[in-house]
Design an enzyme around this catalytic site. Structure first.
Site, short mmCIF file in Angstrom:
data_model
loop_
_atom_site.label_atom_id
_atom_site.label_comp_id
_atom_site.label_asym_id
_atom_site.label_seq_id
_atom_site.Cartn_x
_atom_site.Cartn_y
_atom_site.Cartn_z
N LYS A 1 0.78 -1.22 0.20
CA LYS A 1 -0.01 0.00 -0.09
C LYS A 1 0.85 1.33 0.11
CE LYS A 1 -3.66 2.14 2.44
NZ LYS A 1 -4.70 1.87 3.66
N SER B 1 -9.49 2.54 2.45
CA SER B 1 -8.49 3.22 1.71
C SER B 1 -7.53 2.15 1.13
CB SER B 1 -7.85 4.27 2.44
OG SER B 1 -6.94 3.80 3.58
N SER C 1 -10.12 0.22 6.72
CA SER C 1 -9.41 0.46 5.44
C SER C 1 -8.70 -0.70 4.85
CB SER C 1 -8.47 1.62 5.39
OG SER C 1 -9.00 2.85 5.50
#
Length: 512
Positions: free
Chosen positions: A105, A180, A204
């Site tokens: 990420k 996210s 997330s």
């Protein structure tokens, strides 16, 4: 915000006559102190201020010395072909992740690979260090193929705020992947990579995993070191594994978990890391599973039905599945939102992605890059983060830390409420997201419509960021629209073994 000159490193300037050094911190003038005294209501006289000026100027010599010193760096152990977004970094020749491809990420640093954290504010920044989880993946023989899209500063539960464009759901490209950790979920679901690292401050990892139909685990707070990742609020920050099945999720968890020396104060010295993959298979007879009434009541009907039907399947293997009420669960969103919104304002915005008042490794180059971004182009913050900053500034100006502090105190009650049920039951169970993947906004959508799209799906996820309990999402089936529905299993602190075992048992039943 900290003025840009406060982070300027000692500079050496040549002149024809001599070499001199520019101070790391420009000393204040008497007028500077006079203005500060007036704005803060200190009622200092000019005589007082001259004394303070002398005192401050003397104190700044220590800042000059700090500026000259070289601090420690996180190690970069493996050669790499950096690229942009895509890269190719091969780790050890053997290890538990040998043959596995991994995505990281983009709020997590990988040395030599540009990092944006989804935002224009970090455009142009390239870390010079590897986050601890990156080093551990490479040590275990993993092969990192790139950074995965995430939402702007990781502050959105939907997948349309990344500065480079929306992340499309592989099951329906007109829909969101969730946020996210949107890119991590979408790439794993599409088969582009085997595993991914996600981050979770309010759901997330679990929301995008749920919407994309994969497995995502938010570990117990402090089990996985956060060292080298951009923080939102240090009491909520989690990194965790995402995969297509429970075994691979457990495998990546084994690799990235454990103490990181003195680098991360989120961690406790009591952290232990068992071999999760060797304990997945267990008898379900006698296991007790609590379906949380309030966790179902907040969800759309088809989501409730799919999860409830799947939840009851373990009774065929001898498990006890019962419905239990935890009334305080309904207040979890309010409690965690107060902590998250005010915390993000102080830690991410004012603290430039690092925050203050904790012991450990501060990624200073990342902090400086965010400082520059916030100072030079604040207009480029995402719409969702602008709302958070406006809200945080208003609350701080008028109420200081009153509600943040009270919310942290209420979190003690919330944690105790879950723990009380977990004394009798092995795990808690409920839908992950309150609804399935939503449509991405249209080009002519209004700000009001886009902000509305960033709320509601997190109601079951966000409380466990506050309480720190481990929570995994697995696919429970599909909705009436043919979209993946996530089932969330929550366990006792540091009892990831039990959470993974029950998730694995459900996964095996789904194959029958």
């Amino acid at each position: 915000m900290v003025s840009s000159y406060l982070v300027t490193i000692y500079m050496y300037t040549f002149s024809p006559k001599y070499l001199y050094r520019v101070p790391a911190v420009k000393p204040p003038t008497l007028e500077n102190l006079r203005e500060l005294s007036q704005s803060m209501g200190l009622q200092c006289t000019d005589v007082d201020l001259r004394v303070y000026l002398e005192y401050i100027t003397g104190t700044l010599r220590g800042y000059d010395r700090i500026s000259q010193m070289v601090g420690p760096l996180l190690p970069v152990k493996y050669p790499r072909t950096p690229g942009y977004w895509k890269c190719d970094i091969k780790g050890s020749d053997n290890g538990r992740l040998s043959g596995k491809t991994i995505g990281i990420k983009d709020n997590v640093a990988v040395a030599g690979v540009p990092m944006m954290n989804g935002s224009k504010l970090l455009e142009g920044y390239t870390p010079e260090f590897d986050a601890t989880v990156v080093t551990r993946i490479l040590d275990a023989g993993g092969r990192i193929l790139g950074k995965t899209n995430c939402e702007d500063l990781c502050c959105c539960f939907n997948s349309f705020t990344n500065a480079t464009g929306p992340t499309l759901n592989p099951h329906d490209r007109s829909r969101s992947s969730g946020g996210s950790s949107s890119g991590s979920a979408a790439l794993v679901a599409a088969g582009e990579i085997d595993l991914a690292i996600g981050g979770d401050q309010g759901g997330s990892i679990r929301i995008p995993a749920s919407w994309c139909g994969i497995v995502g685990l938010k570990p117990t707070f402090g089990l996985v070191p956060y060292t080298g990742a951009c923080a939102i609020e240090i009491t909520l920050d989690h990194l965790g594994p995402m995969a297509r099945n429970v075994y691979d999720c457990a495998l990546l968890l084994e690799v990235i978990s454990g103490l990181d020396g003195n680098n991360d104060s989120r961690q406790s010295s009591s952290v232990q890391v068992p071999e999760y993959t060797k304990q997945l298979k267990t008898e379900m007879a006698g296991k007790k599973i609590a379906l949380i009434t309030e966790g179902f009541a907040c969800c759309e009907r088809d989501v409730q039905d799919v999860v409830r039907e799947t939840a009851l399947k373990l009774t065929t293997k001898g498990a006890v599945v019962e419905e239990i009420s935890i009334p305080l669960h309904k207040d979890g969103n309010a409690i965690c939102s107060a902590i998250g919104l005010e915390g993000a304002y102080n830690c991410l915005y004012k603290g430039n992605g690092t925050g203050y008042h904790w012991k450990g490794y501060y990624p200073s180059s990342m902090q400086e890059a965010l400082t520059k971004g916030f100072n030079l182009r604040p207009q480029d913050m995402s719409e969702t983060f602008k709302g958070a900053v406006l809200f945080g500034a208003f609350i701080q100006k008028n109420y200081q830390n009153k509600f943040y502090s009270k919310a942290q105190n209420l979190n003690i009650m919330l944690t105790a409420a879950y723990n009380k049920v977990l004394e009798e039951y092995d795990v808690l169970l409920m839908p992950t997201s309150t609804y399935t993947a939503s449509k991405l906004p249209k080009k002519d959508s209004t700000l009001k419509e886009r902000l509305k799209m960033d709320s509601g799906m997190e109601l079951n996820c966000i409380p466990f960021n506050c309480t720190g309990h481990p929570a995994i999402t697995i696919n429970a089936g599909t909705s009436i629209y043919g979209l993946p529905v996530g089932l969330m299993i929550v366990g006792r602190h540091f009892d990831e073994v039990k959470v993974l075992q029950i998730a694995y048992a459900y996964e095996q039943l789904q194959k029958i």
